[in-house]
Design a protein around this motif. Structure first.
Motif, PDB file in Angstrom:
ATOM      1  N   ASN A   1      33.166  17.871 -28.466  1.00  0.00           N
ATOM      2  CA  ASN A   1      32.132  18.410 -29.188  1.00  0.00           C
ATOM      3  C   ASN A   1      30.997  17.639 -29.672  1.00  0.00           C
ATOM      4  N   GLN A   2      31.051  16.491 -30.015  1.00  0.00           N
ATOM      5  CA  GLN A   2      29.960  15.463 -30.278  1.00  0.00           C
ATOM      6  C   GLN A   2      29.010  15.314 -29.067  1.00  0.00           C
ATOM      7  N   LEU A   3      29.930  14.949 -28.170  1.00  0.00           N
ATOM      8  CA  LEU A   3      29.214  14.449 -26.692  1.00  0.00           C
ATOM      9  C   LEU A   3      28.580  15.627 -26.159  1.00  0.00           C
ATOM     10  N   ARG A   4      29.242  16.848 -26.251  1.00  0.00           N
ATOM     11  CA  ARG A   4      28.558  17.784 -25.642  1.00  0.00           C
ATOM     12  C   ARG A   4      26.951  18.054 -26.096  1.00  0.00           C
ATOM     13  N   ALA A   5      26.845  18.011 -27.449  1.00  0.00           N
ATOM     14  CA  ALA A   5      25.420  18.085 -28.016  1.00  0.00           C
ATOM     15  C   ALA A   5      24.505  17.100 -27.665  1.00  0.00           C
ATOM     16  N   GLU A   6      25.223  15.753 -27.425  1.00  0.00           N
ATOM     17  CA  GLU A   6      24.284  14.527 -27.025  1.00  0.00           C
ATOM     18  C   GLU A   6      23.998  14.870 -25.563  1.00  0.00           C
ATOM     19  N   ALA A   7      25.002  15.083 -24.697  1.00  0.00           N
ATOM     20  CA  ALA A   7      24.610  15.252 -23.151  1.00  0.00           C
ATOM     21  C   ALA A   7      23.560  16.324 -23.179  1.00  0.00           C
ATOM     22  N   GLY A   8      23.594  17.500 -23.725  1.00  0.00           N
ATOM     23  CA  GLY A   8      22.630  18.541 -23.724  1.00  0.00           C
ATOM     24  C   GLY A   8      21.295  18.040 -23.970  1.00  0.00           C
ATOM     25  N   CYS A   9      21.204  17.178 -24.915  1.00  0.00           N
ATOM     26  CA  CYS A   9      19.883  16.628 -25.228  1.00  0.00           C
ATOM     27  C   CYS A   9      19.255  15.851 -24.347  1.00  0.00           C
ATOM     28  N   VAL A  10      20.308  14.780 -23.764  1.00  0.00           N
ATOM     29  CA  VAL A  10      19.966  14.141 -22.443  1.00  0.00           C
ATOM     30  C   VAL A  10      19.582  14.750 -21.111  1.00  0.00           C
ATOM     31  N   GLU A  11      20.337  15.814 -20.987  1.00  0.00           N
ATOM     32  CA  GLU A  11      20.156  16.520 -19.663  1.00  0.00           C
ATOM     33  C   GLU A  11      18.738  17.243 -19.998  1.00  0.00           C
TER      34      GLU A  11
END
Length: 1133
Positions: free
Chosen positions: A49-59
């Protein structure tokens, strides 16, 4: 597409799949286990869940072209994250697999009493738990590095939770629309030009049988232009043009698919001509094609043709071979090719070129407006209209761009958003425009489209099969507000419908089936956005060149000729999708064991194109497999297939005849068993496969695994359930154990007993009572039921949505239930109801309107049926929508009610009141006009037809009638065509008949032995529309002296009338100035021709006359020849 493309499709949807799994497993009985499983699952969920938010920002940063210095490191970070997420998914799959694995011969669903035993079963010596913990540690490490990388790239690290739904360039989904109702904008000039070319050079006169071989080549026209410019649309418009359809006997449409060969092309042309292509012999195909076009004028459309061969000579020769049989078509045959390349047109010897440029602004605006405003709202949004017109200008006349951009903006009625789209630099080429539309798809739908790149261009997509692939790959995601009743398949259809609405797919109907296609430019887009994750190897180039498939590829398709070269060229263990496509040049190709055993991560395995005979038992090692599609040549399934506990879809072509392993019931997770329905009856214990959807056939036996009770829990079944051998069932209680009333998705229910013999009527009646279906059932078939009463559930309106009811061979059923009160019944067929004698008010029920929606009613083979009555005063309306009525083989039926006024098609054969009657819509007249064929003219006056129905008859055939009162035919005020055959009709009766039929245009008299002379018309003004007269097989006919009184005649045929001689023709025959065609055939008494033919005569056929006369005419010499020499067209033999 920005730097996110080098990562592949978005990571966030993949993360969400794994999060949902982890959450599901944590709430399951895994929480009862020791060994740290519950804690590890919770940690996995939190990390993701943490990484999903960060990955969305990076993408979003990479997709938007963010220029931070850390972009390269962010790309590597995303790739690393993606790898570990996939690893996590594999680990969770292993838990799911072990949960379903058998325990001492039984599949365990964690229902054993010993927690220790469960732990040992699931954990498998702690290996899976250790892998799960290792994955969590990797994710923790990746998250630990994210802050530094994001800071270096100038990004703010988001908080935990769901990522923003804002996508790369815009937010939210888009919608669009495909062209409907044949509406096309612009291209009038090009259409008129091509229509004129197509209908020109038709045969010069009727009867000419000249082949196209007389010319050097068949004329070819080429429609050229850029992709998305509208070439295919224009070609389709031509196919549906009224003048074009009238000019050709046969229209064929071929779209060369993929890496085509001349064998493929020949087959496609034959398929388009609706002929069999079941041979791989090119010579046989060519001979069939020659037969198909011989003496026919054809139009062949070759759509979207590419030059696939660098050698122009070989390409030209290939097409010359393929098209060679077409030279035997009739003169006037044409070929139209659409292509982007002028060289293709040249190599196909095109003589006419039509270049398509961009549409005029007015047409582009109409097209854009249709999709962006639904053609209704434009005036309600004047500010958007102004911006929309500016966007339309930037589209440079490209129809495809107008469609997709308009569709994208349809749900964005924001002035700010429209202005932003207007200012974007995406209009330089259509590819950039389409990229924008892809980026605006919801993130979870993007991979659903991108995965399609593994299929070749022009691939025919089956919607349901594609959705099952999406399910197997985890692409289908439930929204938080989804109801529990919504299935993954239903959500998948919503995804697919969105892609169709936004023009990513285009619908095409082929016969009764519907397929979907992706436009070439859209396919190029799919190739681009999926190039990291997907690969497609289409030909033997793989063997010739040193090609290696990138390690990032997880979805691969190869043609069957390339399978053997895969080893060492791809990381097979990383693949999640592997599909073998058919190659025309390859023979039987197995899937090597050394390849299969490396494909351990597969979710999708498609073997449709490999033509193997036996599937290796190594397939049982593919524990993650959810979708398995077999080829039609396979004859045996290995026992190991029953170890594929996560399998959701097993597709076996209908032609396959194979035996199932006896433990097929272990595939309890199977949702779709797509095989010939009758083969499902061979699966012992199928009732344990409670998630099965689709249709099944179930044979009841007194054996374990074959009782009705086995069906009780199969409540996910959809479509059709066919239950046979109901003789075996002994009671209502036993029948009710099938639980049919719980199966709400069954649409078709077939209940079948065996032949009579041991059946006891009272027992059968009880059994049928216990087989009460769910109220939502739409179609019921009951066969060989031997009870003598109706089930109560047919009497009590319990089947509210029933539309189709078929009762067949129910030989003791004597009284019909009140079917007239079934509210939505559309089709009712009753056959072999041998005890039924009367049908009356009990049939109609008590509602004011009986059978309100019935359209099709059929009674067949009812030997004891005597009368059918209807008490009109009891009902406001009966059969108000009935269109089709059949009464067949009811020899004792002597009384029937009048036909409903709505009926348009009636077939009656072998009944007590008439032996033959056929009423049907007239194909050459308006929809409300009909044609009637009967052996009893009394049906026109005995009240069977309403007066309006009689007045609607335009075509009447009287055959073998003994009761004709010819003056009564005058009531047929619309009659245009009359055929009288096998009647003892006199000359006077014929005159009476003709005198009162003013609209008559055609009269056909056949086998009327008493006719001696054509009657004189006293008042010629009564037959001003009479154009065609045919008299055949009338042996007493000797006089045609009254022909001039039929002043408007254009065509006359006299055939097999042996007493017709030259004296039979009138002296003033040449006064018949409207006559265009005269045919005299097999009139053996004709020794010479009349001296004066009408000057208007254009065609004369003289066949089978006296040999002395034919000899003179064939020699084209003498006085008889001189009589017809000036007539333009002559056929003599």
């Amino acid at each position: 597409m920005g730097e996110a493309a080098v990562v592949g499709w978005l990571v966030c949807p993949v993360i969400r799949i794994v999060v949902d799994k982890a959450r599901s497993y944590a709430s399951d009985r895994f929480r009862w286990l020791n060994g740290g499983v519950p804690d590890a699952l919770k940690q996995l969920e939190d990390e993701l869940n943490q990484l999903r938010a960060e990955a969305g920002c990076v993408e979003r940063c990479l997709g938007g072209g963010g220029g931070g210095r850390g972009n390269c490191e962010l790309v590597r970070w995303l790739r690393q994250l993606k790898e570990v997420v996939y690893e996590a998914d594999d680990v969770l799959d292993e838990f799911a697999y072990r949960r379903l694995a058998p325990n001492d011969g039984k599949v365990s669903l964690l229902g054993s009493s010993s927690i220790g035993k469960i732990g040992k079963q699931l954990v498998g010596k702690d290996e899976s738990v250790n892998r799960l913990k290792a994955v969590v540690e990797k994710l923790s490490s990746i998250r630990a590095n994210s802050g530094r990388l994001m800071q270096a790239a100038g990004l703010t690290k988001p908080g935990s939770g769901e990522p923003s739904s804002t996508l790369l360039t815009s937010d939210g989904p888009v919608t669009g629309s495909i062209l409907e109702d044949g509406e096309v904008f612009g291209r009038d000039k090009e259409r008129e030009q091509l229509v004129s070319w197509l209908i020109s050079s038709t045969p010069e006169a009727e009867g000419e049988d000249r082949s196209a071989a007389a010319a050097d080549t068949i004329p070819v026209a080429a429609i050229l232009g850029l992709g998305g410019i509208g070439k295919t649309t224009l070609a389709r418009v031509l196919c549906h043009d009224h003048e074009v359809k009238g000019a050709f006997d046969l229209i064929m449409w071929v779209c060369p698919a993929g890496n085509y060969s001349k064998l493929d092309l020949a087959k496609q042309i034959l398929q388009s001509a609706e002929l069999p292509d079941d041979t791989n012999s090119f010579d046989r195909l060519q001979r069939r094609l020659k037969e198909a076009v011989s003496s026919r004028r054809f139009l062949l459309i070759l759509d979207n043709v590419w030059n696939k061969d660098e050698n122009e000579n070989s390409y030209r020769d290939m097409w010359a071979d393929v098209l060679a049989p077409l030279r035997f078509g009739r003169a006037g045959s044409k070929i139209v090719v659409t292509t982007r390349k002028r060289i293709v047109a040249d190599l196909l010897n095109a003589s006419k070129f039509v270049w398509l440029n961009g549409l005029e602004f007015a047409d582009v605006w109409l097209l854009f407006k249709k999709f962006a405003f639904d053609n209704n709202d434009v005036d309600r949004h004047p500010e958007l209209k102004e911006i929309g017109e500016q966007i339309a200008v930037k589209l440079k006349g490209l129809p495809l761009a107008a469609k997709v951009v308009g569709g994208m903006l349809k749900r964005k009625p924001s002035l700010t958003e429209w202005k932003r789209i207007l200012k974007m630099e995406i209009y330089d080429n259509v590819s950039s425009t389409l990229e924008l539309c892809y980026q605006n798809l919801q993130e979870h739908i993007q991979p659903c489209f991108a995965i399609c790149s593994i299929f070749p261009k022009n691939w025919r997509f089956n919607r349901d099969k594609l959705i099952k692939i999406w399910m197997a790959l985890g692409f289908i995601q439930f929204r938080p507000d989804d109801t529990k009743n919504q299935l993954e398949e239903d959500v998948g259809k919503e995804y697919f419908n969105q892609l169709v609405a936004q023009s990513f797919f285009h619908e095409r109907k082929e016969g009764r089936r519907t397929y979907y296609y992706i436009h070439d430019l859209m396919h190029d887009l799919a190739d681009n956005v999926s190039r990291i994750d997907c690969a497609r190897v289409e030909s033997v180039e793989f063997e010739k060149k040193d090609i290696r498939i990138p390690d990032t590829v997880r979805h691969l398709s190869v043609t069957s000729d390339a399978v053997m070269q895969l080893k060492g060229r791809a990381e097979l263990k990383r693949l999640r999708t592997f599909i073998i496509l058919k190659h025309s040049s390859s023979s039987v190709v197995p899937l090597p064991d050394d390849v299969l055993k490396e494909l351990k991560g597969l979710r999708v395995l498609g073997l449709d194109g490999c033509d193997m005979v036996e599937l290796s038992d190594k397939v049982g090692q593919l524990i993650h497999l959810r979708y398995l599609s077999l080829c039609k040549t396979i004859t045996k399934l290995p026992k190991s297939v029953t170890k594929l506990f996560l399998l959701e879809t097993l597709y076996i072509p209908k032609r396959c005849q194979l035996e199932f392993p006896k433990d097929m019931w272990k595939l309890k997770y199977l949702r779709h068993l797509d095989i010939n329905r009758t083969n499902t009856s061979k699966i012992v214990g199928i009732g344990k496969m409670i998630h099965l959807q689709g249709s099944i056939e179930f044979h009841v036996k007194k054996e374990k695994g074959h009782t009705l009770e086995d069906l009780n829990d199969m409540n996910d079944l959809r479509r059709k359930l066919h239950i046979k051998n109901l003789d075996v069932v002994a009671s209502k209680e036993e029948a009710s154990k099938a639980g049919l009333s719980k199966k709400q998705s069954i649409k078709v229910l077939e209940l079948e007993w065996n032949s009579p013999g041991k059946s006891v009527p009272s027992v059968d009646a009880e059994v049928l009572e216990g087989l009460k279906p769910h109220p939502d059932v739409e179609e019921i078939h009951i066969r060989r039921y031997h009870g003598n009463t109706s089930p109560c559930w047919l009497d009590r309106k319990d089947i509210t949505f029933l539309k189709y009811l078929h009762l067949t061979n129910c030989r003791k059923w004597a009284v019909l239930p009140p079917l007239g009160q079934v509210p939505f019944l559309k089709v009712l067929h009753l056959k072999e109801m041998c005890s039924l004698k009367h049908i009356g008010s009990e049939f109609y029920g008590t509602n004011p309107t009986a059978f309100p929606y019935l359209e099709d009613l059929e009674f067949d083979d009812m030997p004891k049926w005597v009368e059918w009555t209807k008490e009109e005063e009891k009902y406001d309306s009966v059969f108000p929508r009935l269109r089709k009525l059949k009464l067949l083989s009811c020899p004792n039926l002597i009384k029937v009610p009048p036909f409903p006024q709505s009926v348009r098609k009636v077939s009656i054969e072998n009944t007590g009141f008439v032996s033959h009657l056929k009423l049907s819509s007239s194909s050459s007249s308006k929809a409300n006009k009909v044609k009637l064929e009967t052996c009893s003219a009394a049906v026109l006056t005995n009240g069977l037809f309403h007066q309006q129905q009689v007045q609607e008859i335009v075509d009447l055939t009287l055959r073998h009638c003994q009761d004709v009162k010819f003056e009564e035919l005058h009531a047929l005020t619309s009659l245009k065509r009359l055929q009288i055959s096998y009647l003892e009709m006199t000359d006077e009766e014929l005159g009476t008949c003709l005198q009162g039929l003013q609209p008559l245009t055609l009269l056909d008299i056949v086998h009327c032995s008493k006719i001696t002379t054509l009657p004189q018309i006293e008042n010629p003004s009564n037959l001003t529309k009479f154009h065609e007269l045919n008299i055949r097989q009338c042996p007493q006919l000797s006089s045609l002296h009254s022909l001039p009184s039929f002043a408007t005649l254009e065509t006359v045929l006299i055939e097999n009338c042996s007493r017709v001689t030259v004296e039979s023709f009138p002296a003033n025959f040449n006064s018949l100035t409207s006559l265009r065609k005269l045919s005299i055939m097999n009139c053996t008494g004709l020794e010479s021709l009349p001296s004066g033919f009408p000057s208007s005569l254009q065609v004369v056929h003289l066949i089978g006359c006296k040999p002395t006369l034919l000899s003179q005419l064939q020699n084209k010499d003498g006085p008889e020849w001189d009589k017809i020499a000036s007539i333009p067209m002559k056929l003599i033999h």
